[in-house]
Design an enzyme around this catalytic site. Structure first.
Site, PDB file in Angstrom:
ATOM      1  N   ASP A 405      11.290   2.373  -6.010  1.00  0.00           N
ATOM      2  CA  ASP A 405      11.187   1.187  -4.659  1.00  0.00           C
ATOM      3  C   ASP A 405      10.908   0.250  -4.799  1.00  0.00           C
ATOM      4  OD1 ASP A 405      13.644  -0.095  -2.976  1.00  0.00           O
ATOM      5  OD2 ASP A 405      11.704   1.058  -1.765  1.00  0.00           O
ATOM      6  N   GLU A 458      11.625  -0.876  -8.992  1.00  0.00           N
ATOM      7  CA  GLU A 458      11.915  -2.477  -8.523  1.00  0.00           C
ATOM      8  C   GLU A 458      11.341  -2.989  -8.268  1.00  0.00           C
ATOM      9  OE1 GLU A 458      14.060  -3.867  -4.536  1.00  0.00           O
ATOM     10  OE2 GLU A 458      12.932  -2.232  -5.012  1.00  0.00           O
TER      11      GLU A 458
END
Length: 728
Positions: A405, A458
């Site tokens: 993330d 990401e």
């Protein structure tokens, strides 16, 4: 009383201000003989027992009413196994003395932990059931180099920090203690007298299980057995494999209708897993399941990196869920958050009274967007904690991939900061060199230690080389989310078709950089929250046009180069934004057949067709796998391309992003012959207008678009069609 034990030492020990309990407690050789000392608050009588015979070999004298006992065994000179018979509240208990056991952590482990190169620190740190000298119990260890004293507190000692102070291993800053009788299932924490003299109660950073929020204690829990990755699961992660990811938030995929409570891991194994398999997805991606205190963080602010959340069951229940997914042929991706952590008092923040896990300067250590703290990747023990966690999930649970993330927030020091709010690196630049090295090292170790497992980034910027190997200057990820493609295509799709001709490049631009990284095309949870609307609701027009637009978009996406990711609810066109506190709108699929059923059937067919035809996935990251056939017809908002496999087999993909059917649309093709329409998003099967080409079309020897042969098609309104060459 032994002359060696000063009253000030006893006072400090009882007050919890003494850092070296093993120098006082336990069995010690003195000139008078063996001396046994124990701190046993609330005890009235204490005897030393010889376990073989059960005989009392000496009574300890109470030297301090607060529970300090001491006694000399004059006839004994050599250390021996002993137990203590302790009378509490009139009842005698036989216990093993924790302070008769030697150091726990081996020198090599201590050295590797200090160097930050221990591949599996979780095998040493934390709480581990063990047997020492024939005594069963649990060994505890925690890294807190600046603490003045650390104790284990838990259900086994009335949460009393006086009873089990730990031994400090000065060379590593690790505190350790073996507690006889402590067993799996019991709750515990660490009580620290921190560097500033303040008392802190902390959960174990390496806890394998934790209490259900709002409680915050850690739970003694055995280390899971290692899991090996099968050859089939390894192949499913490869660059040439069909990868279609169903992204799921376990707490809101489906809930019990009577009380809106979550499904358990085992219920999810029985319901979610077969559904994802039936829909044709290849991978399940789980929003973070690490323990976290705040439901509204969706798991992205974890406090227990090594503990699956108790919201849905036990650690073993989670393993059951993973095993069920694997048995169904689904690989499992775990959202992983090594970028930041919340500032809750019970967790990592100022762990030993210093900024141990985080940077001390808020310009480096505080994330203002999320009110969280940023890991100090330059501290070896911190990076080791995180790298070890990556291996833990893969080796001990069989997680097949990690999706990391917020990578951009990790690798840029000025991420979401104004001038003066960040500190440049040692070369004056904006890159976080320590975070970059951490990511490279993590990916390198995953590749070496867990062959077949992969990582996905990401990463929202144009940082070069996210999916290049570390040895060539890249970050070493296997895949990167293509957020640029997602934003461009959604911006295009939300336009009224009248205006799409002026934004044709929104759909074509992605191919200009497509081969710079190994991309995943994500329609993730981030796109259906915070007022962005659902994917369906972003589509223009009336209800029919909204659904037609969505179907055409999905047909385009599944054929475009890159692996696929779809957040739950999008597969049946949920109309409202995602709400983490409620179930998906499954009632939309109740009753008679409707538009939502049509989208669900389309996604299922897209998945199965995509998986069946190598041309749609085998060369996602090779220029040979894609070729434009019609790229410049912006006036009619028509785009046509071909996908190709290694053997040269082709699938033609044609999209018409206007509500006007295009009859007799001619375009050139590479391969003459008979072409079958294998998918049409306007089919009546999906509640479209059923405009199409009657199944099969034949090429003509008519030049078009610079090619000798061409096809003449009917392009349905707001639709995408796929055609496969069947023969001459």
């Amino acid at each position: 009383m032994s002359s060696r034990i000063d009253r000030d030492v006893i006072n400090a020990l009882i007050a919890g201000h003494f850092a070296d309990p093993f120098s006082v407690l336990g069995m010690h050789q003195t000139q008078a003989g063996l001396e046994v000392r124990a701190l046993l608050p609330d005890a009235t009588d204490v005897w030393v027992i010889e376990p073989k015979t059960g005989r009392k070999v000496g009574k300890l004298e109470c030297l301090d009413a607060r529970g300090f006992f001491c006694g000399v065994l004059p006839r004994r000179k050599n250390f021996f196994r002993y137990q203590l018979a302790v009378v509490w509240h009139g009842q005698q208990n036989l216990i093993d003395d924790p302070y008769r056991f030697g150091p726990l952590i081996q020198e090599m482990d201590a050295w590797l932990l200090s160097e930050g190169t221990h591949l599996r620190p979780y095998e040493t740190l934390g709480a581990h059931a063990d047997t020492m000298d024939g005594v069963t119990g649990t060994r505890f260890s925690v890294w807190a180099p600046n603490a003045r004293r650390v104790s284990v507190v838990g259900q086994f000692n009335y949460w009393d920090g006086r009873r089990h102070p730990m031994r400090l291993r000065k060379e590593s800053g690790i505190w350790e203690l073996f507690i006889p009788g402590a067993h799996n299932g019991q709750l515990y924490k660490f009580e620290l007298l921190d560097a500033n003299g303040n008392l802190r109660i902390k959960a174990d950073p390496y806890a394998f299980e934790a209490q259900m929020r709002p409680e915050t204690a850690s739970m003694i829990c055995g280390l899971p057995e290692k899991v090996t990755q099968s050859e089939e699961r390894q192949k499913a992660n490869q660059f040439d494999a069909p990868i279609s990811i169903y992204e799921v938030h376990l707490g809101s995929w489906r809930r019990h209708t009577d009380n809106n409570f979550w499904l358990s891991y085992r219920e999810l194994a029985d319901q979610l897993v077969p559904y994802a398999k039936w829909m044709g997805f290849t991978h399940l991606e789980l929003l973070p399941v690490n323990e976290h205190p705040f439901d509204g963080s969706w798991g992205y602010q974890p406090t227990g990196l090594y503990a699956p959340t108790r919201r849905f069951g036990t650690r073993d229940d989670f393993r059951y869920f993973i095993n069920a997914a694997h048995a169904a042929g689904l690989n499992v991706i775990l959202d992983w958050v090594p970028g930041h952590f919340p500032s809750d008092d019970f967790s990592l923040a100022e762990f030993d009274g210093t900024h141990l896990y985080e940077h001390s300067d808020p310009r480096e250590g505080y994330h203002q967007d999320w009110n969280t703290l940023i890991y100090n990747y330059g501290r070896r023990e911190v990076s080791n904690y995180l790298v070890g966690n990556a291996l833990y999930w893969m080796e001990r649970f069989g997680i097949d991939a990690l999706r990391v993330d917020a990578v951009a927030s990790m690798i840029y020091r000025d991420y979401s900061r104004k001038e003066g709010e960040w500190i440049p690196n040692e070369f004056g630049g904006r890159e976080n060199l320590e975070a970059i090295e951490f990511l490279r090292n993590t990916n390198r170790i995953i590749g070496e230690q867990v062959p077949g497992a992969v990582s996905m980034a990401e990463e929202s910027t144009d940082f070069s080389g996210v999916t290049r190997p570390p040895e060539t200057g890249g970050l070493g990820f296997w895949f990167k989310w293509n957020l640029g493609w997602m934003h461009d295509t959604l911006d295009y799709m939300k336009l009224d078709p009248v205006y799409r001709q002026y934004h044709h490049d929104k759909l074509t631009f992605g191919m200009l950089y497509n081969h710079t990284e190994n991309f995943v095309l994500p329609l993730s949870h981030d796109e259906v929250v915070h007022g962005k609307k659902s994917i369906l609701d972003r589509m223009p027009g009336d209800a029919w046009q909204k659904f037609a637009n969505l179907r055409a978009y999905y047909g385009w996406m599944w054929a475009f180069p890159g692996k696929k990711l779809l957040f739950m609810g999008n597969e049946f066109a949920q109309g409202r934004e995602w709400n983490h506190d409620a179930s998906l709108d499954w009632h939309l699929l109740e009753g008679g057949d409707n538009w939502h059923h049509g989208v669900q059937r389309l996604v299922r067919d897209l998945n199965h067709t995509y998986r069946h035809h190598k041309a749609l996935h085998e060369l996602d990251f090779d220029a040979y796998g894609f070729e434009w056939l019609v790229v410049d017809d912006n006036e009619r908002s028509v785009l046509i391309f071909v996908r190709r496999d290694k053997a040269g087999n082709e699938i033609i993909v044609a999209s018409n992003f206007t509500p006007v059917p295009r009859y007799d649309y001619r375009f050139g093709v590479n391969q003459p012959g008979r072409w079958r329409e294998i998918l049409n998003t306007d089919s009546m099967h999906y509640h479209g207008s059923n405009t199409g080409n009657g199944g099969v079309v034949h090429s003509d020897e008519i030049e078009s678009h610079g090619r000798q042969h061409s096809l003449r098609l009917t392009l349905p309104p707001l639709a995408t069609i796929w055609l496969m060459r069947e023969g001459e």
